[in-house]
Design an enzyme around this catalytic site. Structure first.
Site, short mmCIF file in Angstrom:
data_model
loop_
_atom_site.label_atom_id
_atom_site.label_comp_id
_atom_site.label_asym_id
_atom_site.label_seq_id
_atom_site.Cartn_x
_atom_site.Cartn_y
_atom_site.Cartn_z
N GLU A 162 40.63 74.78 74.02
CA GLU A 162 39.53 75.28 73.21
C GLU A 162 38.22 75.31 74.01
O GLU A 162 37.88 74.33 74.69
CB GLU A 162 39.38 74.38 71.98
CG GLU A 162 39.19 75.13 70.69
CD GLU A 162 40.40 75.97 70.29
OE1 GLU A 162 40.39 77.19 70.59
OE2 GLU A 162 41.33 75.42 69.70
N HIS A 163 37.53 76.43 73.90
CA HIS A 163 36.27 76.70 74.61
C HIS A 163 36.46 76.71 76.13
O HIS A 163 35.50 76.64 76.88
CB HIS A 163 35.16 75.71 74.19
CG HIS A 163 34.62 76.00 72.82
ND1 HIS A 163 33.39 76.55 72.61
CD2 HIS A 163 35.17 75.85 71.59
CE1 HIS A 163 33.19 76.70 71.29
NE2 HIS A 163 34.27 76.28 70.67
N ALA A 188 38.43 82.04 58.69
CA ALA A 188 39.25 80.83 58.72
C ALA A 188 39.52 80.37 60.15
O ALA A 188 40.25 79.41 60.36
CB ALA A 188 40.57 81.09 58.00
N GLY A 189 38.94 81.06 61.14
CA GLY A 189 39.21 80.69 62.53
C GLY A 189 40.56 81.18 63.01
O GLY A 189 41.11 80.66 63.98
N ASP A 202 41.17 85.33 71.98
CA ASP A 202 41.70 85.81 70.70
C ASP A 202 42.34 87.19 70.86
O ASP A 202 43.45 87.45 70.36
CB ASP A 202 40.59 85.88 69.65
CG ASP A 202 39.86 84.55 69.50
OD1 ASP A 202 40.40 83.53 69.95
OD2 ASP A 202 38.76 84.56 68.94
N TYR A 248 28.25 77.70 68.72
CA TYR A 248 29.14 78.27 69.75
C TYR A 248 28.33 78.67 70.98
O TYR A 248 28.67 78.31 72.12
CB TYR A 248 29.89 79.48 69.18
CG TYR A 248 30.94 80.05 70.11
CD1 TYR A 248 32.28 79.67 69.99
CD2 TYR A 248 30.60 80.95 71.12
CE1 TYR A 248 33.24 80.19 70.83
CE2 TYR A 248 31.55 81.47 71.97
CZ TYR A 248 32.87 81.10 71.82
OH TYR A 248 33.81 81.61 72.67
C1 GLA Z 1 36.60 81.58 69.34
C2 GLA Z 1 36.34 82.60 70.43
C3 GLA Z 1 37.31 82.41 71.60
C4 GLA Z 1 37.32 80.97 72.08
C5 GLA Z 1 37.48 80.02 70.90
C6 GLA Z 1 37.33 78.57 71.30
O1 GLA Z 1 37.86 81.79 68.76
O2 GLA Z 1 36.50 83.90 69.93
O3 GLA Z 1 36.95 83.28 72.65
O4 GLA Z 1 36.19 80.67 72.83
O5 GLA Z 1 36.54 80.27 69.87
O6 GLA Z 1 38.38 78.19 72.10
#
Ligand code: GLA
Length: 390
Positions: A42-43, A132-133, A181, A233
């Site tokens: 993540e990130h 919702a991520g 994503d 973010y």
């Molecule tokens: C969001 C962003 C991705 C990524 C994630 C964290 O989903 O769209 O590019 O940075 O956060 O991992």
């Protein structure tokens, strides 16, 4: 026709019918692209690091017909999404508002990449929950990118189309996100995660083996809203850039565990924790992919847990609802759990033995109810194939 073919043509026919009802003609085709969960990493994407997401069996579907002028008409099946219309010759990113920024942004970025896009009519429907991520935005971008690439005969590759989607998100929607994503949505394959090195963009499918191991991947959508375009973010992204600069490297991908003691001496306490998350998370992604190849998914629970702790304590992108979801699942059968996606709300995932899924789900719901929180959505997802023409 096989069962699989039947399930594929069903939604395409329904969407083509809705398109015809609205625009008075048949679409040229119907394209579909999935949302994603991130298993781990993540990130790390915007730090040229490693990620391991998978496309899920929730997707966005678009029916599209080319026009012989430069007008774009956009409509959707959602009650609260206004139809939109614009002219490709006069469009600028500041005209894009709401959901139409995603398809408009993709068309605009394709043109900037040298593809001449005709006007088009588009109708969209989706079962990826918004906010919702689970990357509902990437699903829409990828469905549109693949549709326009096919209709124009541009013949762009999947990685290129993922990048068109990312640029639409960054430059038109205005969210400073990375490439994860869109890559998951374009490159996903059934039962596999996508191991993506965001430095050279090389990728390979990693078989997850969930079914063989008797595991389900539960998503817990906390319903806490997150907004990547603003706030946390972008702030985390900026602190990663600062950390890299202070350490004298191009990106945090250039640092490994051996650099952490000197990072701790050089950086302020908070920046150090941000950097430590990225460095340790890259190592966890590599280790997870390795373990999936050798021992299978039953062996990765502790890595998911460690990833969550790192996001909670070092990167500070979790929230009480996500922590509650993770803890309740973890103490009620899950072998590992973590928040997934950008953070500050959205969803957590939990790997749960099939026989414990009901117990884990009930425990999560009971935990939210006991704290007076709105009930989360808890549902299983399957690793699915990426964007395709139906
Ligand atoms: C969001 C962003 C991705 C990524 C994630 C964290 O989903 O769209 O590019 O940075 O956060 O991992």
């Amino acid at each position: 026709m096989t069962t699989t073919d039947t399930t594929r043509t069903g939604p395409a026919d329904a969407l083509a019918g809705a398109f015809a009802g609205l625009f008075g003609r048949h679409p040229d085709g119907v394209w579909q692209a999935p949302g994603r969960v991130n298993l781990i990493g993540e990130h790390t994407d915007y730090n040229e690091g490693l990620v391991l997401p998978f496309a899920i069996n929730r997707s966005t579907t678009v029916a599209v017909a080319a026009r012989d002028d430069r007008t774009v008409r956009l409509a959707s099946g959602f009650p609260d999404a206004e139809p939109a219309e614009f002219d490709l010759d006069t469009f600028t990113p500041d005209q894009a508002a709401g959901w139409s920024a995603y398809p408009a942004g993709v068309a605009w970025e394709l043109e900037r990449a040298g593809v001449t896009v005709p006007g088009f009519d588009l109708f969209v429907s989706s079962d990826v929950p918004v906010g919702a991520g689970l990357s509902s935005s990437a699903a829409l971008e990828c469905a549109v990118a693949l549709a326009l690439s096919d209709l124009t005969g541009a013949g762009l590759g999947r990685a290129e189309l993922a990048d068109i989607g990312r640029r639409a998100e960054n430059n038109v929607v205005g969210a400073p996100t990375g490439i994860m994503d869109q890559s998951a949505s374009m490159l996903g394959t059934k039962d596999c995660a996508v191991y993506l090195d965001c430095r050279d963009l090389s990728s390979r499918p990693v078989p997850l083996g969930l079914e063989e191991a008797g595991l389900l991947c539960l998503v817990i959508d906390t319903k806490v809203s997150h907004a990547h375009a603003s706030g946390g973010y972008a702030e985390r992204r900026a602190s990663c850039v600062r950390g890299a600069r202070a350490m004298g490297v191009g990106t945090l991908r250039d640092l490994g565990a051996a650099d952490l003691p000197s990072a701790e001496r050089i950086l302020d306490e908070k920046t150090f924790r941000r950097v430590r998350h990225i460095v340790t998370e890259n190592a966890r992604v590599a280790r997870t992919a390795e373990l999936l190849g050798t021992l299978g998914p039953l062996a990765i629970g502790e890595l998911l847990d460690a990833s969550h702790r790192s996001m909670r304590d070092d990167f500070e992108i979790s929230c009480p609802e996500l922590n509650l979801a993770v803890d309740a699942a973890r103490t009620n059968g899950a072998i590992g759990a973590r928040m997934t996606g950008g953070g500050f709300g959205g969803s957590a995932i939990a790997l749960v033995p099939v026989n414990d899924a009901d117990r884990a789900r009930s425990a999560v719901l009971a935990g939210f109810a006991a704290r007076g929180l709105p009930a989360p959505d808890v549902f299983a997802v399957l690793p699915a194939e990426g964007a395709r023409r139906l």
